[in-house]
Scaffold this motif. Structure first.
Motif, short mmCIF file in Angstrom:
data_model
loop_
_atom_site.label_atom_id
_atom_site.label_comp_id
_atom_site.label_asym_id
_atom_site.label_seq_id
_atom_site.Cartn_x
_atom_site.Cartn_y
_atom_site.Cartn_z
N TYR A 119 0.83 -1.21 0.00
CA TYR A 119 0.00 0.00 0.00
C TYR A 119 0.87 1.26 0.00
O TYR A 119 0.53 2.26 -0.66
CB TYR A 119 -0.91 -0.01 1.23
N LEU A 120 1.99 1.21 0.71
CA LEU A 120 2.91 2.35 0.77
C LEU A 120 3.70 2.52 -0.53
O LEU A 120 4.40 3.52 -0.71
CB LEU A 120 3.89 2.17 1.94
N GLY A 121 3.59 1.54 -1.42
CA GLY A 121 4.31 1.60 -2.68
C GLY A 121 5.70 1.03 -2.61
O GLY A 121 6.50 1.19 -3.56
N HIS A 122 6.03 0.37 -1.51
CA HIS A 122 7.36 -0.20 -1.31
C HIS A 122 7.22 -1.60 -0.72
O HIS A 122 7.44 -1.82 0.47
CB HIS A 122 8.18 0.69 -0.38
N PRO A 123 6.86 -2.58 -1.57
CA PRO A 123 6.65 -3.95 -1.06
C PRO A 123 7.92 -4.56 -0.48
O PRO A 123 9.04 -4.13 -0.81
CB PRO A 123 6.18 -4.71 -2.30
N ILE A 124 7.73 -5.55 0.37
CA ILE A 124 8.86 -6.28 0.94
C ILE A 124 9.64 -6.93 -0.20
O ILE A 124 9.07 -7.42 -1.17
CB ILE A 124 8.37 -7.37 1.92
N ALA A 125 10.96 -6.95 -0.09
CA ALA A 125 11.81 -7.57 -1.11
C ALA A 125 11.48 -9.05 -1.25
O ALA A 125 11.19 -9.74 -0.27
CB ALA A 125 13.29 -7.39 -0.74
N VAL A 126 11.53 -9.53 -2.48
CA VAL A 126 11.31 -10.94 -2.82
C VAL A 126 9.94 -11.43 -2.32
O VAL A 126 9.83 -12.48 -1.70
CB VAL A 126 12.44 -11.86 -2.29
N ASP A 127 8.93 -10.63 -2.57
CA ASP A 127 7.56 -11.00 -2.19
C ASP A 127 6.77 -11.27 -3.47
O ASP A 127 6.29 -10.36 -4.13
CB ASP A 127 6.90 -9.89 -1.38
N GLU A 128 6.62 -12.54 -3.81
CA GLU A 128 5.98 -12.90 -5.07
C GLU A 128 4.49 -12.57 -5.09
O GLU A 128 3.91 -12.37 -6.16
CB GLU A 128 6.17 -14.40 -5.38
N LEU A 129 3.85 -12.47 -3.92
CA LEU A 129 2.42 -12.17 -3.87
C LEU A 129 2.12 -10.68 -4.00
O LEU A 129 1.16 -10.28 -4.64
CB LEU A 129 1.82 -12.67 -2.55
N TYR A 130 2.94 -9.85 -3.37
CA TYR A 130 2.63 -8.42 -3.29
C TYR A 130 3.67 -7.51 -3.94
O TYR A 130 3.52 -6.30 -3.94
CB TYR A 130 2.44 -8.03 -1.82
N GLY A 131 4.72 -8.11 -4.47
CA GLY A 131 5.77 -7.30 -5.11
C GLY A 131 6.37 -8.07 -6.27
O GLY A 131 5.69 -8.39 -7.23
N THR A 132 7.63 -8.38 -6.15
CA THR A 132 8.31 -9.17 -7.18
C THR A 132 9.04 -10.34 -6.52
O THR A 132 9.59 -10.20 -5.43
CB THR A 132 9.32 -8.33 -7.97
N GLU A 133 9.05 -11.49 -7.20
CA GLU A 133 9.72 -12.67 -6.65
C GLU A 133 11.21 -12.69 -7.00
O GLU A 133 11.93 -13.59 -6.59
CB GLU A 133 9.06 -13.95 -7.17
N ALA A 134 11.68 -11.69 -7.73
CA ALA A 134 13.08 -11.65 -8.15
C ALA A 134 14.01 -11.62 -6.93
O ALA A 134 13.86 -10.77 -6.05
CB ALA A 134 13.33 -10.42 -9.01
N PRO A 135 14.98 -12.55 -6.85
CA PRO A 135 15.91 -12.57 -5.73
C PRO A 135 16.81 -11.34 -5.72
O PRO A 135 16.89 -10.60 -6.71
CB PRO A 135 16.75 -13.84 -5.98
N VAL A 136 17.51 -11.13 -4.61
CA VAL A 136 18.46 -10.03 -4.49
C VAL A 136 19.86 -10.58 -4.78
O VAL A 136 20.33 -11.50 -4.10
CB VAL A 136 18.44 -9.40 -3.09
N PHE A 137 20.50 -10.03 -5.81
CA PHE A 137 21.85 -10.45 -6.19
C PHE A 137 22.87 -9.37 -5.83
O PHE A 137 22.55 -8.17 -5.87
CB PHE A 137 21.92 -10.71 -7.69
N LEU A 138 24.08 -9.80 -5.53
CA LEU A 138 25.16 -8.85 -5.24
C LEU A 138 25.42 -7.96 -6.45
O LEU A 138 25.73 -6.78 -6.31
CB LEU A 138 26.43 -9.60 -4.85
N SER A 139 25.27 -8.51 -7.65
CA SER A 139 25.52 -7.73 -8.88
C SER A 139 24.59 -6.54 -9.03
O SER A 139 24.91 -5.57 -9.73
CB SER A 139 25.40 -8.64 -10.10
N SER A 140 23.42 -6.59 -8.37
CA SER A 140 22.50 -5.46 -8.43
C SER A 140 22.87 -4.36 -7.43
O SER A 140 22.38 -3.25 -7.51
CB SER A 140 21.06 -5.93 -8.17
#
Length: 247
Positions: free
Chosen positions: A159-180
């Motif tokens: 709702y705040l526009g900043h979903p929890i990282a790696v949240d496939e239901l409410y954001g994106t399921e994309a993992p966090v990589f060191l390269s990013s």
């Protein structure tokens, strides 16, 4: 996993654990008794009572009662909101303002089973938040739950526009990589594929505050899970920060 390795605090009435991500609180519909915390605790103690739950992919602090009397006491504490619950979450982007409150009712999605949505017809839900560190790509946020709705923090973060990282239901399921995170990152000569720093929901139940049956006040914490800590450490390094945050 051995139960003794994840016990944070134990009394004759309750046991507090640091739940690993990926572990069920109670058996699922496939009846994975021994792979759930409840099942492992029953094997360990013979008798155990579930007071509250954490999502499978959420790590952190969870309390179980060890007898019927304490089960009734602690269940009532949670139901009457006399337990202070704090979480740490890695959210996408830079959350502003740095402190705030979300009071948006939550209900089950009318079509998608297992998903929750904000709707005025839902149950009253209240989450306070405070940004502890902001790194541009991600922010480390402390959440204070005043209610205990299913997926509450995840829904309110969206709702705040900043979903929890790696949240496939409410954001994106994309993992966090060191390269990013690290601009100069290069894959090792013998490494064919980069392994993610974080590949599950970036949410950790951090602290519980409550008064026990004897009137003693407890403030119990579960150290931030290693995978989320690894991301925070790299974010600090690559933003010129080396000091560790003291919560």
């Amino acid at each position: 996993m051995r139960i003794n390795d994840i016990i944070i605090k134990e009394t004759p009435d309750f046991v507090v654990l640091n739940k690993p991500a990926g572990t069920l609180t109670i058996p699922d519909r496939h009846d994975n008794q021994l792979s759930s915390l409840q099942g492992m605790l029953k094997k360990h103690y013979g008798e155990i009572f579930t007071v509250h739950r954490l999502d499978k992919d959420t790590s952190g602090i969870i309390l179980f009662a060890k007898n019927e009397v304490s089960h009734k006491y602690y269940s009532q504490l949670f139901e009457t909101r006399n337990v202070e619950k704090y979480y740490l979450g890695l959210v996408n982007g830079q959350l502003t303002p740095a402190t705030g409150s979300v009071e948006q009712a939550i209900m089950e999605h009318p079509v998608q089973k297992g998903k929750m949505v904000i709707n005025s017809k839902g149950k009253a839900s209240h989450t306070d938040y405070e940004v502890l560190e902001s790194f541009g790509l991600y922010s480390l946020v402390k959440f204070h739950l005043h209610t205990g709705r299913t997926h509450q923090i995840r829904v309110h973060a969206k709702y705040l526009g900043h979903p929890i990282a790696v949240d496939e239901l409410y954001g994106t399921e994309a993992p966090v990589f060191l390269s990013s995170i690290k601009k100069t990152y290069k894959l090792g000569k013998r490494t064919e594929e980069e392994r993610p720093l974080l590949k599950r929901l970036g949410l950790h139940a951090w602290q519980l505050q409550f008064t026990d049956q004897q009137g003693e006040k407890h403030v119990i914490e579960a150290p931030l899970a290693k995978d989320i800590q690894a991301v925070v450490t790299q974010l600090r390094k690559n933003s010129g920060r080396s000091s560790e945050l003291i919560l």
